[in-house]
Write an enzyme that holds these catalytic residues in place. Structure first.
Site, short mmCIF file in Angstrom:
data_model
loop_
_atom_site.label_atom_id
_atom_site.label_comp_id
_atom_site.label_asym_id
_atom_site.label_seq_id
_atom_site.Cartn_x
_atom_site.Cartn_y
_atom_site.Cartn_z
N SER A 116 -8.36 33.69 11.78
CA SER A 116 -8.10 32.29 11.45
C SER A 116 -7.81 32.16 9.95
CB SER A 116 -9.28 31.42 11.89
OG SER A 116 -8.92 30.06 11.92
N ASP B 255 -1.60 29.40 20.82
CA ASP B 255 -2.61 29.07 19.80
C ASP B 255 -2.30 27.70 19.20
OD1 ASP B 255 -4.25 28.93 17.48
OD2 ASP B 255 -4.29 31.11 17.36
N HIS C 43 -6.85 30.04 20.37
CA HIS C 43 -7.32 30.41 19.03
C HIS C 43 -8.60 31.25 19.14
CE1 HIS C 43 -7.04 30.17 14.71
NE2 HIS C 43 -8.31 29.80 14.63
#
Length: 226
Positions: A58, A186, A215
């Site tokens: 991330s 995502d 994600h």
């Protein structure tokens, strides 16, 4: 399993996360790599004979790739993995404000607010353009960045911060093997933001894209114990 394979793990938590202390009016940002540089140097000094790898996910992946691009061949890391990297923060921010994706935005903003509340006294009476009084009412990541992040790291505005902090621009300068793992569905690191051409042009980089996983939702079934 990693330990049994002879792999020693070191976890780097950004300032304020995982209850780490904050003693100055500055958290972390998408392009602030000084702490990463410090951690990598420290681990390398502690274990000079070890082969070092890094993995980021991330926003941490964005920070890692920025670090790799800045350091080039000067990093002690031998290879790295970037997972669910937003890459282009302008595009990522647009996607996270659309439809169902807004739930992620609200939750991440709430998390930033919780971190801030734990350390709000650090900002009390501190001179500067930061707007800590706005934090209790922010509902999105962008609003938090407008109130705190851009001022802590001296960006002129949020748009400049997102454009200048996007790790896609650092891909051409990565000089160690880097695996980029992304998912087409995502909501935070959208496919549109993946710098496919830049990754393909850099022989040190490999891109793996899965059709699903959202994600950080990739899963692997581990073999049953014998």
């Amino acid at each position: 399993q990693a330990r049994h394979a002879g792999i020693r793990a070191a976890v780097f938590n950004s300032r304020g996360t995982a209850d780490s202390p904050v003693i100055t009016p500055q958290f972390y940002s998408a392009s602030f790599t000084d702490d990463t540089l410090e951690v990598v140097a420290h681990v390398s000094k502690c274990y000079p004979n070890s082969t070092m790898f890094a993995a980021g996910w991330s926003l941490g992946a964005n920070i890692l790739v920025n670090y790799l691009g800045e350091q080039g061949s000067d990093t002690p890391l031998e290879a790295a993995v970037s997972m669910c990297n937003p890459f282009d923060l302008t595009i990522s921010n647009r996607y996270i404000n659309e439809g169902f994706n807004q739930i992620y935005n609200w939750n991440l903003a709430a998390s930033l607010k919780r971190i801030f509340v734990k350390h709000q006294l650090v900002w009390k009476g501190h001179p500067g353009p930061a707007q800590p009084a706005r934090v209790p009412t922010v509902k999105t990541i962008r609003e938090f960045d407008e109130a705190i992040t851009v001022h802590s790291f001296k960006w002129p505005d949020v748009d400049a911060y997102y454009a200048g902090s996007s790790s896609a621009r650092r891909i051409p300068k990565v000089q160690i093997p880097l695996l980029c793992l992304q998912a087409l569905d995502d909501p935070i690191a959208p496919a549109e933001a993946i710098p496919c051409d830049e990754i393909q042009a850099n022989p040190n980089c490999v891109l793996a894209v899965t059709p699903c996983g959202r994600h950080l939702g990739h899963r692997q079934t581990l073999p049953a114990a014998a």
